[in-house]
Design a protein around this motif. Structure first.
Motif, mmCIF file in Angstrom:
data_model
loop_
_atom_site.group_PDB
_atom_site.id
_atom_site.type_symbol
_atom_site.label_atom_id
_atom_site.label_comp_id
_atom_site.label_asym_id
_atom_site.label_seq_id
_atom_site.Cartn_x
_atom_site.Cartn_y
_atom_site.Cartn_z
ATOM 1 N N ASP A 190 0.820 -1.217 0.000
ATOM 2 C CA ASP A 190 0.000 0.000 0.000
ATOM 3 C C ASP A 190 0.848 1.258 0.000
ATOM 4 O O ASP A 190 0.466 2.278 -0.592
ATOM 5 C CB ASP A 190 -0.930 -0.002 1.219
ATOM 6 N N LYS A 230 1.772 2.119 -3.496
ATOM 7 C CA LYS A 230 0.649 2.698 -4.233
ATOM 8 C C LYS A 230 0.400 4.147 -3.802
ATOM 9 O O LYS A 230 0.085 4.999 -4.632
ATOM 10 C CB LYS A 230 -0.604 1.857 -4.004
ATOM 11 N N GLY A 266 2.893 6.312 -5.549
ATOM 12 C CA GLY A 266 2.532 6.607 -6.931
ATOM 13 C C GLY A 266 1.358 7.561 -7.041
ATOM 14 O O GLY A 266 1.318 8.414 -7.934
ATOM 15 N N LEU A 267 0.394 7.446 -6.122
ATOM 16 C CA LEU A 267 -0.790 8.298 -6.184
ATOM 17 C C LEU A 267 -0.458 9.764 -5.967
ATOM 18 O O LEU A 267 -1.070 10.652 -6.583
ATOM 19 C CB LEU A 267 -1.801 7.831 -5.144
ATOM 20 N N TRP A 279 0.158 11.903 -8.891
ATOM 21 C CA TRP A 279 -1.024 12.304 -9.650
ATOM 22 C C TRP A 279 -1.778 13.446 -8.968
ATOM 23 O O TRP A 279 -2.471 14.210 -9.656
ATOM 24 C CB TRP A 279 -1.979 11.124 -9.800
ATOM 25 N N VAL A 293 0.170 -0.145 -14.109
ATOM 26 C CA VAL A 293 -0.322 -0.010 -12.733
ATOM 27 C C VAL A 293 -0.341 1.459 -12.326
ATOM 28 O O VAL A 293 -1.291 1.933 -11.698
ATOM 29 C CB VAL A 293 0.548 -0.832 -11.774
ATOM 30 N N PHE A 294 0.706 2.190 -12.676
ATOM 31 C CA PHE A 294 0.772 3.607 -12.329
ATOM 32 C C PHE A 294 -0.361 4.385 -12.996
ATOM 33 O O PHE A 294 -0.989 5.248 -12.378
ATOM 34 C CB PHE A 294 2.123 4.175 -12.747
ATOM 35 N N LEU A 333 -3.655 4.119 -11.220
ATOM 36 C CA LEU A 333 -3.810 4.890 -9.986
ATOM 37 C C LEU A 333 -4.297 6.306 -10.244
ATOM 38 O O LEU A 333 -4.635 7.025 -9.313
ATOM 39 C CB LEU A 333 -2.471 4.958 -9.233
ATOM 40 N N ARG A 334 -4.342 6.701 -11.489
ATOM 41 C CA ARG A 334 -4.727 8.075 -11.837
ATOM 42 C C ARG A 334 -6.181 8.340 -11.463
ATOM 43 O O ARG A 334 -7.088 7.647 -11.919
ATOM 44 C CB ARG A 334 -4.523 8.311 -13.323
#
Length: 245
Positions: free
Chosen positions: A73, A76, A79-80, A83, A154-155, A158-159
Motif C-alpha cells: 500500500d 501505491k 505513486g498516487l 497524480w 499499474v501507475f 492509480l490516476r
C-alpha cells in the motif's frame, strides 16, 4: 476452486447430515445427485470439525491464492501522490509541477463511479507527459525502497478521475486571470473615486472591467474620433491612482 465447486460443497454438506440421520449411504446419494461419495465424506468431516473446533473457515474450500506480485500500500500511495500532489518536491527541493488544480471554482466534478455521493472534486490539469511523471515517480521510489517496482500500466491505473489532460481550451498560466482581476478592481476603484468626487478629471468612466480590459485596442477608435465616449485609455488613470485588485 472450479466454477460450481462451492455450491456442490454446500449440497454435499447438507445431504451428508441427512444421510447420517436416515441411514442412507453416501454412494446412493451421490448417484442420485451426481456427486462423488468421497466429496460427501470430506464435507461431512469438515462439518464435524466446524462443530467440534469452531473453525468455520474449514467448512468450505473458498480460499484463493494470493498473488506474489501484489504491491504494498505504501508503494501505491507513493505513486498516487504524483497524480494528486501539486506541491510535490523533487530530491533537490524543486517543485515537480506535474499537476495544477483549476483556479475556477466551477471546475468541480462528482465521482462518476458513485452517483449517490454528493462529494465534489476540483479538476486537476496534467501539465507533463505521463511517461515523464512515471519516470520521476519510479526514480523517487527506487531511491526510497531498493526493491521498488511499478509498471506504467499499474501507475496509470492509480490516476484519479479528476486528473484531466490539458486541452487546447485550457490556459496553462494565470497571468490572464490576474489581468482580468486587475481590470475589475481598477474599474470598481475608478467608480468609487467618481462617486466620492475625488477624481478631478472629467474623462468618461468605463462601465465595467471588461471595457477597461479591452480599452488598449480602442486607441485606433479614439484616434479616428469614432465613439469617443465609449472607451477610455489606461493613461487617463494618472500616476496618483493606486488600483487594489
Amino acid at each position: 476452486p472450479r466454477a460450481g465447486c462451492a455450491p456442490a460443497q454446500v449440497i454435499a454438506t447438507a445431504v451428508s447430515n441427512a444421510a447420517t440421520r436416515h441411514g442412507v449411504s453416501y454412494k446412493d446419494i451421490g448417484e442420485r445427485l451426481g456427486l462423488a461419495p468421497e466429496l460427501i465424506g470430506k464435507c461431512k468431516a469438515s462439518f464435524n470439525k466446524l462443530v467440534d473446533d469452531c473453525e468455520w473457515e474449514q467448512l468450505f474450500d473458498d480460499h484463493r491464492a494470493v498473488r506474489c506480485d501484489t504491491l504494498p500500500d505504501k508503494w501505491k500511495a507513493h505513486g498516487l501522490q504524483f497524480w494528486t500532489d501539486a506541491e510535490l518536491l523533487d530530491p533537490a527541493g524543486q517543485l515537480y509541477g506535474f499537476v495544477r488544480y483549476s483556479e475556477r471554482a466551477k471546475d468541480q466534478i462528482r465521482d462518476p463511479a458513485n452517483r449517490t455521493s454528493k462529494e465534489t472534486f476540483r479538476i486537476a490539469w496534467l501539465e507533463a507527459c505521463v511517461r515523464d511523471v512515471y519516470a520521476a515517480m519510479k526514480a523517487a521510489g527506487e531511491a526510497t525502497w531498493p526493491d521498488f517496482h511499478m509498471s506504467l500500466t499499474v501507475f496509470s491505473g492509480l490516476r484519479p478521475f479528476y486528473v484531466k489532460d490539458a486541452t487546447r481550451e485550457t490556459c496553462m498560466c494565470i497571468y490572464h486571470m490576474r489581468w482580468v482581476e486587475l481590470c475589475l478592481g481598477g474599474a470598481a476603484y475608478r467608480h468609487k473615486l467618481r462617486e466620492h468626487q475625488t477624481a478631478a478629471c472629467s474623462c468618461p468612466v468605463l462601465k465595467n472591467g471588461d471595457e477597461w480590459r479591452k480599452s488598449p485596442r480602442a486607441a485606433s477608435t479614439l484616434a479616428s474620433g469614432e465613439d469617443r465616449n465609449t472607451w477610455e485609455p489606461l493613461a487617463h488613470l494618472g500616476d496618483d491612482v493606486q488600483v487594489d485588485a
